[in-house]
Design a protein around this motif. Structure first.
Motif, mmCIF file in Angstrom:
data_model
loop_
_atom_site.group_PDB
_atom_site.id
_atom_site.type_symbol
_atom_site.label_atom_id
_atom_site.label_comp_id
_atom_site.label_asym_id
_atom_site.label_seq_id
_atom_site.Cartn_x
_atom_site.Cartn_y
_atom_site.Cartn_z
ATOM 1 N N THR A 107 0.419 8.199 -1.219
ATOM 2 C CA THR A 107 0.615 8.767 -2.507
ATOM 3 C C THR A 107 -0.621 8.109 -3.323
ATOM 4 O O THR A 107 -0.902 7.120 -3.190
ATOM 5 N N ASN A 108 -1.019 9.115 -4.152
ATOM 6 C CA ASN A 108 -2.163 8.611 -5.187
ATOM 7 C C ASN A 108 -1.704 8.183 -6.309
ATOM 8 O O ASN A 108 -2.103 7.926 -7.374
ATOM 9 N N LEU A 109 -0.200 8.088 -6.411
ATOM 10 C CA LEU A 109 0.337 7.552 -7.521
ATOM 11 C C LEU A 109 0.643 5.934 -7.879
ATOM 12 O O LEU A 109 1.045 5.542 -8.874
ATOM 13 N N THR A 110 0.102 5.267 -6.722
ATOM 14 C CA THR A 110 0.256 3.599 -6.796
ATOM 15 C C THR A 110 -0.941 3.218 -6.339
ATOM 16 O O THR A 110 -1.929 4.018 -5.458
ATOM 17 N N PRO A 111 -1.513 2.164 -6.822
ATOM 18 C CA PRO A 111 -2.903 1.524 -6.216
ATOM 19 C C PRO A 111 -2.856 1.223 -4.665
ATOM 20 O O PRO A 111 -3.945 1.444 -4.353
ATOM 21 N N GLU A 112 -1.740 0.840 -4.198
ATOM 22 C CA GLU A 112 -1.752 0.821 -2.814
ATOM 23 C C GLU A 112 -1.891 2.007 -2.032
ATOM 24 O O GLU A 112 -2.516 2.044 -1.053
ATOM 25 N N ARG A 154 -3.476 4.551 -3.335
ATOM 26 C CA ARG A 154 -4.911 5.116 -3.304
ATOM 27 C C ARG A 154 -5.813 4.208 -2.499
ATOM 28 O O ARG A 154 -6.871 4.861 -1.935
#
Length: 225
Positions: free
Chosen positions: A204-209, A211
């Motif tokens: 997911t691109n919704l979390t820093p991890e 991304r």
């Protein structure tokens, strides 16, 4: 006057059960020789895939006869197993040589060597930082030791920023990695490099991890005939 006509032979596909039996036989043989998770999954997958393709080719050539189908399956299985074993041996060598930051995925028909862009490159840069250039040289040596493969170098980004810019940046980073491989002796004719930008996230691109996982360069190793 009586005209004699000769019927044109008609090709018929082999019965589904015949192809299934041939594949099942090869599957049992492969599993008898080696248990799952033993580092030979490419060998088994190659054998089964080659058997299926060989069975189809053998049936077509022989007009759908049982003998032709089985012979094609046997020949295809041997060839497929050879290609799979080639990748299995290369995978084992790479795992023993590369650092912990590099991920190797065995899909059964290819090896995907993934390097995180955050270590290879500074933010918003296509200039290699040098942290993993030693691992890139190791990959290049492996490619030279196993020449019966082609290579795709694919850059990926997260979705931060403009999509068109991310596409361009991922392509430049892929080209930079490909250049290191070529400079270490890998023939440029074996390598394709291109960027996917943000189009193929692995998380997911919704979390820093997430991304961080999406910012990567993949070196895809494919067997050739």
């Amino acid at each position: 006057m009586t005209r004699t006509t000769t019927a044109t032979p008609r090709f018929t596909l082999p019965r589904p059960m015949l192809a299934l039996s041939a594949s099942a036989l090869l599957l049992v043989t492969a599993c008898t020789e080696a248990q799952m998770n033993d580092g030979r999954q490419n060998t088994r997958t190659g054998a089964l895939g080659g058997a299926a393709a060989g069975a189809i080719a053998g049936a077509a050539i022989s007009g759908g006869t049982r003998q032709g189908t089985l012979l094609g399956a046997a020949v295809g299985g041997i060839a497929g197993a050879a290609y799979g074993d080639y990748l299995d041996r290369q995978e084992a060598a790479l795992r023993g040589q590369l650092g912990n930051n590099v991920q190797i995925v065995n899909t059964g028909d290819r090896l995907i060597v993934t390097m995180p862009q955050d270590i290879l490159f500074a933010t918003d840069s296509a200039q290699l930082s040098g942290a993993l250039t030693g691992d890139l040289a190791t990959v290049a040596r492996s490619l030279n030791e196993y020449p019966r493969t082609t290579v795709q170098v694919i850059g990926h980004t997260d979705n931060t920023g403009d999509a068109a810019y991310n596409q361009q940046l991922s392509a430049r980073r892929a080209n930079a990695v490909a250049s290191v491989l070529v400079n270490n002796g890998v023939s440029s004719g074996r390598i394709q490099s291109f960027g996917r930008g943000e189009d193929q996230p692995r998380a997911t691109n919704l979390t820093p991890e997430g991304r961080q996982q999406n910012r990567r360069v993949e070196i895809v190793i494919l067997p050739t005939a």
